[in-house]
Scaffold this motif. Structure first.
Motif, mmCIF file in Angstrom:
data_model
loop_
_atom_site.group_PDB
_atom_site.id
_atom_site.type_symbol
_atom_site.label_atom_id
_atom_site.label_comp_id
_atom_site.label_asym_id
_atom_site.label_seq_id
_atom_site.Cartn_x
_atom_site.Cartn_y
_atom_site.Cartn_z
ATOM 1 N N GLY A 1 0.819 -1.209 0.000
ATOM 2 C CA GLY A 1 0.000 0.000 0.000
ATOM 3 C C GLY A 1 0.847 1.250 0.000
ATOM 4 N N ALA A 2 1.861 1.282 0.893
ATOM 5 C CA ALA A 2 2.755 2.446 0.958
ATOM 6 C C ALA A 2 3.584 2.571 -0.313
ATOM 7 C CB ALA A 2 3.663 2.335 2.181
ATOM 8 N N LEU A 3 4.019 1.441 -0.879
ATOM 9 C CA LEU A 3 4.786 1.489 -2.124
ATOM 10 C C LEU A 3 3.943 2.040 -3.269
ATOM 11 C CD1 LEU A 3 6.804 -1.866 -2.108
ATOM 12 C CD2 LEU A 3 7.709 0.442 -1.961
ATOM 13 N N ILE A 4 2.680 1.615 -3.316
ATOM 14 C CA ILE A 4 1.774 2.125 -4.353
ATOM 15 C C ILE A 4 1.635 3.632 -4.241
ATOM 16 C CG2 ILE A 4 -0.639 2.139 -5.121
ATOM 17 C CD1 ILE A 4 -0.756 -0.827 -4.259
ATOM 18 N N LEU B 1 6.963 -10.011 -7.728
ATOM 19 C CA LEU B 1 5.877 -10.117 -8.699
ATOM 20 C C LEU B 1 4.819 -9.042 -8.468
ATOM 21 C CD1 LEU B 1 4.333 -11.572 -10.950
ATOM 22 C CD2 LEU B 1 3.410 -13.128 -9.222
ATOM 23 N N MET B 2 4.404 -8.855 -7.206
ATOM 24 C CA MET B 2 3.366 -7.870 -6.912
ATOM 25 C C MET B 2 3.873 -6.445 -7.126
ATOM 26 S SD MET B 2 0.634 -9.382 -6.508
ATOM 27 C CE MET B 2 -0.186 -7.794 -6.302
ATOM 28 N N THR B 3 5.156 -6.223 -6.888
ATOM 29 C CA THR B 3 5.705 -4.884 -7.141
ATOM 30 C C THR B 3 5.686 -4.579 -8.637
ATOM 31 O OG1 THR B 3 7.162 -5.105 -5.223
ATOM 32 C CG2 THR B 3 7.686 -3.373 -6.788
ATOM 33 N N LEU B 4 6.036 -5.552 -9.460
ATOM 34 C CA LEU B 4 5.972 -5.360 -10.915
ATOM 35 C C LEU B 4 4.542 -5.070 -11.363
ATOM 36 C CD1 LEU B 4 8.331 -8.165 -12.307
ATOM 37 C CD2 LEU B 4 8.878 -5.857 -11.562
ATOM 38 N N ILE B 5 3.603 -5.820 -10.815
ATOM 39 C CA ILE B 5 2.201 -5.611 -11.166
ATOM 40 C C ILE B 5 1.751 -4.220 -10.743
ATOM 41 C CG2 ILE B 5 -0.165 -6.335 -10.626
ATOM 42 C CD1 ILE B 5 0.882 -9.208 -10.478
ATOM 43 N N ASN B 6 2.140 -3.800 -9.546
ATOM 44 C CA ASN B 6 1.709 -2.491 -9.051
ATOM 45 C C ASN B 6 2.323 -1.337 -9.840
ATOM 46 O OD1 ASN B 6 0.000 -3.377 -7.012
ATOM 47 N ND2 ASN B 6 1.654 -3.637 -5.562
#
Length: 470
Positions: A358-361, A428-433
């Motif tokens: 959430g914070a990264l987004i 993977l989720m960081t790439l998607i975000n």
């Protein structure tokens, strides 16, 4: 000729510094405020992650301004550029800009459909994310074919358990007849009360019973046997002044949710059997794991909301306009929902790392949206109408954002090859975000800017500037 090249290079340097630095500084502040929300996490590793992200952002800004710009200036001043290369670059830029212009016009045309669809999907994603699973089992984070993990499983098969919770009880004298009777009762009832979870129990009374063929000694005999017990064994069960004791409970290896339920039921069990003069507490690594589950489940929502609040307040202080402060956050809200939907679709549970998404987004996404918005209002002040200003903003800043997203994706892609599941899932989720942040910025942001344009007054308007209706 050299002087002309240097003069043009100086002019470019001054223009870049004057126009881009304030916008990048605003984006940096917003990004850092998003990362600061990680400091509120009850998990120390997440707090440290937030600190390093913030430091990294600040260092990147100063490196860009005081190192990258001088390097570019030196390149253009002393090495120059070949005309052929410049022509090729201009042709490539023209094609990219033409494509971005074409797509932006389509996004503007279908702005209401895009916006409604985006919010509906995000809303469904947020609703889905409320029931997302949380994984804190360290064994699931490790490479599943390691020898160490195999040894743990083999040991668990032999002894029946490698997990344990401890019931600590405290009183004036834990060796009094009343305390021993309570300890004996609780130790015996745990097996029958929790047959599916408890493997074995161990306490001072169970040791004494083994020494006396199933009977508990009393009076002087009890004192003598206590005094005869080895200090190493005795200290595992009671302390030196005999004011604290412990009941060790070996349990099966439980999933996070099952562990939480067991500990809750164990607390109720002890409350129902409360003994006057004795205070009890449940502790141990398993309890810490359960507490981490709670911290991650509740803390990630808190971090996301606080991050958005910090960013909004920071932008409000900078722009002194609530709508301008709110515009960059709208696409971020969408990404949060889309990300939750992606995790549900891929069946990825939250871990101490993915809980920071959430914070990264907020951090990464706000940087993109702020830069687009800054360029949009710069073009509006020049006199361009809203539609044209969005086109120019997507043309000029869209390329930079796309390049930034690709480089960030390239960096995080290295995590995908990690043998540790916790790292590969986070990568993977960081790439998607990041991809979702790019889509939200280039596709949804133009619609938001056009629709909310009427609420932001532009001080300098050209004679051709027209009021845009929704």
């Amino acid at each position: 000729m050299n002087k002309q090249v240097q003069s043009r290079a100086k002019k470019s340097l001054y223009q870049t510094t004057a126009k881009m630095t304030p916008a990048v500084m605003t984006a940096l502040i917003a990004t850092a405020l998003g990362f600061i929300s990680l400091y509120t996490s009850p998990v120390p590793m997440i707090q440290d992650f937030g600190k390093m992200l913030t430091v990294g952002m600040v260092v990147s800004f100063f490196v860009g301004v005081f190192l990258l710009l001088p390097i570019l200036f030196a390149r253009d001043s002393f090495f120059g550029t070949k005309e052929v290369r410049s022509q090729t670059t201009r042709e490539g830029n023209s094609k990219t800009e033409a494509l971005l212009t074409f797509l932006t016009r389509k996004f503007i045309k279908w702005r209401w459909l895009i916006l409604i669809s985006a919010f509906l999907i995000a809303g469904y994603g947020i609703w889905t994310d409320l029931d997302a699973g949380v994984e804190t089992d360290v064994e699931t984070f490790m490479p599943q074919d390691t020898r160490e993990l195999e040894d743990i499983h083999r040991l668990r098969d032999i002894v029946g358990t490698t997990d344990q919770v401890s019931i600590v009880y405290e009183g004036t004298d834990v060796l009094s007849e009343e305390s021993l009777a309570w300890t004996h009762s609780v130790t015996n009832e745990l097996d029958s009360e929790f047959p599916d979870e408890v493997i074995e129990t161990n306490s001072i009374t169970s040791v004494l019973k083994k020494m006396n063929e199933g009977d508990l000694p009393k009076g002087d005999e009890l004192s003598e046997q206590i005094d005869d017990m080895p200090d190493g064994q005795l200290k595992l069960l009671i302390n030196e002044d005999r004011s604290k004791g412990v009941i060790n409970v070996g349990i099966k290896h439980l999933e996070a949710q099952q562990l939480q339920e067991f500990i809750s039921e164990l607390r109720i069990f002890l409350e129902d059997r409360k003994e006057p003069g004795l205070e009890t507490a449940i502790t141990g690594k398993a309890v810490l794991d359960a507490e981490m589950v709670t911290a991650l489940t509740t803390g990630r929502y808190k971090m996301t909301l606080l991050g958005m609040g910090f960013v909004f307040l920071g932008l409000l202080l900078i722009y002194r306009h609530p709508v301008k402060a709110f515009i960059p956050l709208l696409p971020i809200i969408l990404i949060v929902g889309w990300s939750g939907l992606a995790m549900a679709f891929l069946d990825i549970k939250y871990t101490p790392l993915t809980a920071t998404l959430g914070a990264l987004i907020i951090g990464i996404g706000t940087e993109f949206t702020v830069l687009i918005m800054e360029r949009y209002y710069e073009e509006r002040k020049k006199g361009l109408i809203a539609y044209k200003a969005v086109e120019v903003a997507n043309q000029k800043i869209g390329k930079a954002i796309f390049a930034s997203a690709l480089t960030t994706i390239g960096g995080f892609s290295a995590l995908l090859v990690s043998d540790f599941v916790i790292l590969s899932n986070f990568g993977l989720m960081t790439l998607i975000n990041i991809t979702l942040a790019l889509i939200s910025t280039l596709v949804v942001m133009p619609a938001i800017l056009i629709i909310l344009d009427r609420f932001v007054k532009i001080k300098s308007r050209g004679k051709n500037d027209l009021k845009v209706t929704g």
